[in-house]
Design a protein around this motif. Structure first.
Motif, PDB file in Angstrom:
ATOM      1  N   ARG A 105      44.780  35.524  34.790  1.00  0.00           N
ATOM      2  CA  ARG A 105      45.718  34.435  34.510  1.00  0.00           C
ATOM      3  C   ARG A 105      45.896  34.431  33.000  1.00  0.00           C
ATOM      4  O   ARG A 105      44.967  34.084  32.280  1.00  0.00           O
ATOM      5  CB  ARG A 105      45.154  33.092  34.972  1.00  0.00           C
ATOM      6  CG  ARG A 105      45.291  32.879  36.431  1.00  0.00           C
ATOM      7  CD  ARG A 105      45.233  31.397  36.781  1.00  0.00           C
ATOM      8  NE  ARG A 105      45.196  31.293  38.223  1.00  0.00           N
ATOM      9  CZ  ARG A 105      44.094  31.093  38.931  1.00  0.00           C
ATOM     10  NH1 ARG A 105      42.940  30.931  38.329  1.00  0.00           N
ATOM     11  NH2 ARG A 105      44.149  31.036  40.242  1.00  0.00           N
ATOM     12  N   LEU A 141      43.861  40.345  38.748  1.00  0.00           N
ATOM     13  CA  LEU A 141      42.998  39.173  38.820  1.00  0.00           C
ATOM     14  C   LEU A 141      42.896  38.472  37.468  1.00  0.00           C
ATOM     15  O   LEU A 141      41.832  38.063  37.031  1.00  0.00           O
ATOM     16  CB  LEU A 141      41.600  39.545  39.340  1.00  0.00           C
ATOM     17  CG  LEU A 141      41.560  40.091  40.760  1.00  0.00           C
ATOM     18  CD1 LEU A 141      40.174  40.632  41.085  1.00  0.00           C
ATOM     19  CD2 LEU A 141      41.975  39.028  41.764  1.00  0.00           C
ATOM     20  N   VAL A 181      40.601  35.558  36.543  1.00  0.00           N
ATOM     21  CA  VAL A 181      40.557  34.592  37.634  1.00  0.00           C
ATOM     22  C   VAL A 181      39.086  34.361  37.978  1.00  0.00           C
ATOM     23  O   VAL A 181      38.314  35.306  38.101  1.00  0.00           O
ATOM     24  CB  VAL A 181      41.338  35.123  38.866  1.00  0.00           C
ATOM     25  CG1 VAL A 181      41.137  34.215  40.071  1.00  0.00           C
ATOM     26  CG2 VAL A 181      42.807  35.278  38.540  1.00  0.00           C
TER      27      VAL A 181
END
Length: 192
Positions: free
Chosen positions: A160, A158, A165
């Motif tokens: 980026r 999860l 995220v």
């Protein structure tokens, strides 16, 4: 009792019977060797347990036994039904067990002795040594959310690039809020 991390290699290679405990009925706990599956009444009566949880444990246990027998592997499984786990273990010195996550079962495992080999826990993303190392660092905030952040960064879950995220690693702070004063419901739909 022998800890598998310190047991001599030749001792680990012996063909021991793997004791399968509640919560260990999945494939992560079966390495293909002989198994001992204990259906002990005390698992369901020693402490309060939700009926649905008891049904799931019992169903998983019996499905494991049935599935192995259906696949023609019934000769490697010993299924015993007893009142207490101790009854199933009397006179046994050929067992190994994956260290259980339950505090109660873990305490029992530590007191069996008689050659029971305790294997490291399974089924977790991190091992206990990694958690202990993190806890010993004494970062000042001993909250699981800081450990979760560390694991998410390492695994890239999860994430980026370097950012989580959704912009946050955890919603734990919101989970600690008290319910509104005088509220009789939280505005959620009624359960089925």
């Amino acid at each position: 009792m022998t800890d598998a991390r310190t047991a001599p290699a030749d001792r680990r290679s012996e063909r021991r019977r793997r004791l399968i405990l509640p919560g260990q009925y999945g494939p992560d706990f079966d390495d293909g060797g002989p198994l001992l599956v204990v259906e002990a009444r005390e698992f369901f009566t020693a402490r309060p347990v939700h009926r649905a949880k008891a049904h799931l444990w019992l169903s998983a246990l019996r499905h494991l036994v049935r599935d192995l027998r259906d696949r023609g592997e019934g000769d490697r499984i010993e299924h015993v039904q007893v009142d207490t786990l101790r009854q199933a273990l009397v006179g046994r010195d050929d067992l190994e067990v994956v260290d259980p996550p339950s505090r109660t079962l873990r305490a029992q495992v530590r007191h069996w002795g008689r050659g029971t080999e305790v294997l490291p826990s399974r089924g977790f993303v991190t091992d206990e040594d990694e958690f202990a190392e993190w806890a010993a660092q004494g970062t000042g905030r001993f909250r699981m959310e800081t450990f979760y952040e560390r694991v998410r960064r390492r695994e890239g879950w999860l994430m980026r690039s370097d950012a989580p995220v959704g912009g946050r690693f955890s919603l734990d702070e919101q989970n600690r809020e008290s319910p509104p004063k005088g509220a009789t419901t939280l505005g959620l739909p009624e359960p089925w």
